[in-house]
Scaffold this active site. Structure first.
Site, PDB file in Angstrom:
ATOM      1  N   GLU A  51      -8.764   0.305  -2.984  1.00 38.57           N
ATOM      2  CA  GLU A  51      -9.722   0.284  -1.850  1.00 38.57           C
ATOM      3  C   GLU A  51     -10.444   1.451  -1.804  1.00 38.57           C
ATOM      4  O   GLU A  51      -9.989   2.432  -2.327  1.00 38.57           O
ATOM      5  CB  GLU A  51      -8.823   0.188  -0.558  1.00 38.57           C
ATOM      6  N   ARG A  77       4.482  18.437   1.104  1.00 36.22           N
ATOM      7  CA  ARG A  77       5.509  19.580   0.707  1.00 36.22           C
ATOM      8  C   ARG A  77       5.193  20.121  -0.328  1.00 36.22           C
ATOM      9  O   ARG A  77       5.721  20.877  -1.122  1.00 36.22           O
ATOM     10  CB  ARG A  77       6.779  18.792   0.629  1.00 36.22           C
ATOM     11  N   THR A 102      -8.188   6.209   9.162  1.00 37.15           N
ATOM     12  CA  THR A 102      -7.755   4.858   8.562  1.00 37.15           C
ATOM     13  C   THR A 102      -8.895   3.868   8.879  1.00 37.15           C
ATOM     14  O   THR A 102      -9.876   4.105   9.730  1.00 37.15           O
ATOM     15  CB  THR A 102      -6.503   4.290   8.993  1.00 37.15           C
ATOM     16  N   HIS A 126      -5.813   3.425  -1.703  1.00 38.93           N
ATOM     17  CA  HIS A 126      -7.015   3.998  -1.010  1.00 38.93           C
ATOM     18  C   HIS A 126      -7.070   5.324  -1.113  1.00 38.93           C
ATOM     19  O   HIS A 126      -6.897   6.157  -0.506  1.00 38.93           O
ATOM     20  CB  HIS A 126      -6.990   3.537   0.211  1.00 38.93           C
ATOM     21  N   ASN A 157       0.713  -1.199   0.059  1.00 40.65           N
ATOM     22  CA  ASN A 157       0.006   0.162  -0.116  1.00 40.65           C
ATOM     23  C   ASN A 157       0.767   1.367  -0.200  1.00 40.65           C
ATOM     24  O   ASN A 157       1.776   1.522   0.929  1.00 40.65           O
ATOM     25  CB  ASN A 157      -0.901   0.142   0.958  1.00 40.65           C
ATOM     26  N   ARG A 168      -8.860   8.321  -1.060  1.00 39.33           N
ATOM     27  CA  ARG A 168     -10.397   8.927  -0.016  1.00 39.33           C
ATOM     28  C   ARG A 168     -10.796  10.387  -0.645  1.00 39.33           C
ATOM     29  O   ARG A 168     -10.103  10.987  -1.654  1.00 39.33           O
ATOM     30  CB  ARG A 168      -9.475   9.118   1.222  1.00 39.33           C
ATOM     31  N   HIS A 173      -3.974  11.639   0.690  1.00 40.50           N
ATOM     32  CA  HIS A 173      -2.742  11.021   0.374  1.00 40.50           C
ATOM     33  C   HIS A 173      -2.950  10.410  -1.102  1.00 40.50           C
ATOM     34  O   HIS A 173      -2.577  11.413  -1.914  1.00 40.50           O
ATOM     35  CB  HIS A 173      -2.597   9.771   1.192  1.00 40.50           C
ATOM     36  N   HIS A 193      -3.905  -4.490   7.920  1.00 46.35           N
ATOM     37  CA  HIS A 193      -4.252  -3.616   8.865  1.00 46.35           C
ATOM     38  C   HIS A 193      -3.231  -4.095  10.052  1.00 46.35           C
ATOM     39  O   HIS A 193      -3.485  -4.904  10.781  1.00 46.35           O
ATOM     40  CB  HIS A 193      -5.601  -3.531   9.262  1.00 46.35           C
ATOM     41  N   ASP A 194      -2.246  -3.122  10.208  1.00 47.51           N
ATOM     42  CA  ASP A 194      -1.138  -3.287  11.423  1.00 47.51           C
ATOM     43  C   ASP A 194      -0.326  -4.674  11.358  1.00 47.51           C
ATOM     44  O   ASP A 194       0.267  -4.890  12.578  1.00 47.51           O
ATOM     45  CB  ASP A 194      -2.077  -3.050  12.673  1.00 47.51           C
TER      46      ASP A 194
END
Length: 240
Positions: free
Chosen positions: A70, A18, A100, A43, A7, A45, A50, A190-191
């Protein structure tokens, strides 16, 4: 063999902090593939904090491994995915303002909605996966909406891993067995990190794909991108 999809959202977060195009997320994706990644996940959004929607368009032109997009399946997401036609669309139940992903779908409450969305995506030749907590009735519901795969939401496993890994993995073992019995493909994410990934893979040998971003990119700061991808691949049993 479990595949590693990287990801790249956090690279886009760094770029956006920046302005300009450093790091270049298209180059990052190509380098991840060159270093051995077997998929690229994004992903986008609605606030484009991002990955931007145009990033998805540009990435689709060059990604040669499995491209996974996603997102919450609103009109804008569906329009984008149908235009790009990735290998996989991973549907998440996120509200627009969440930091998230933090929960899986209620496949019972959202049965009609998910059935319609998944049918629409399948008509476009796109494999579907839906984000799911390790709850048997939700996995049974996933089979009823006819998704191709589920992605087990592994935050609880990651949180419990260091204190009692056997207890942490237990609900995921049951969930994975149920998914297999229902002929659902199995992803996880996830994690997940270098500490907990291999135990997950050893415990559930038939996971199709893991999607890892935040931890991998944090580790890459220390170890270097090529090296860290190889370390993750070794955790999954790939050796070069």
């Amino acid at each position: 063999m479990t595949r590693l999809s990287v990801n790249i959202n956090k690279f886009a977060t760094l770029r956006n902090a920046r302005g300009g195009n450093n790091p270049d997320v298209v180059k990052v994706a190509l380098d991840c593939e060159r270093f051995g990644a077997q998929g690229i996940t994004v992903h986008p959004r609605p606030d484009e904090r991002h990955i931007r929607y145009n990033d998805v368009i540009e990435l689709a032109k060059v990604v040669t491994t499995e491209f996974n997009i996603e997102g919450y399946p609103d009109d804008r997401y569906m329009e984008l995915v149908k235009k790009v036609k990735p290998a996989q669309a991973t549907l998440v139940p996120d509200a627009p303002d969440v930091l998230t992903s933090n929960a899986g779908w209620d496949t019972i409450k959202n049965k009609s909605f998910l059935t319609e969305i998944i049918s629409d995506l399948k008509k476009e030749g796109i494999r579907t996966s839906i984000f799911i907590d390790p709850v048997p009735k939700m996995i049974e519901g996933a089979a009823k909406v006819e998704t191709d795969r589920i992605e087990l939401y592994t935050e609880a496993y990651a949180k419990g891993y260091h204190s009692n890994k056997e207890a942490a993995i237990a609900p995921y073992l049951k969930a994975a067995d149920l998914a297999k019995n229902l002929d659902l493909g199995l992803n996880a994410g996830h994690d997940l990190d270098l500490d907990n990934l291999s135990y997950l893979k050893e415990s559930i040998t038939y996971i199709d794909e893991v999607s890892i971003g935040h931890a991998l990119i944090c580790d890459a700061i220390y170890y270097g991108l090529e090296n860290i991808i190889q370390l993750y691949l070794r955790q999954l049993g790939h050796y070069r």
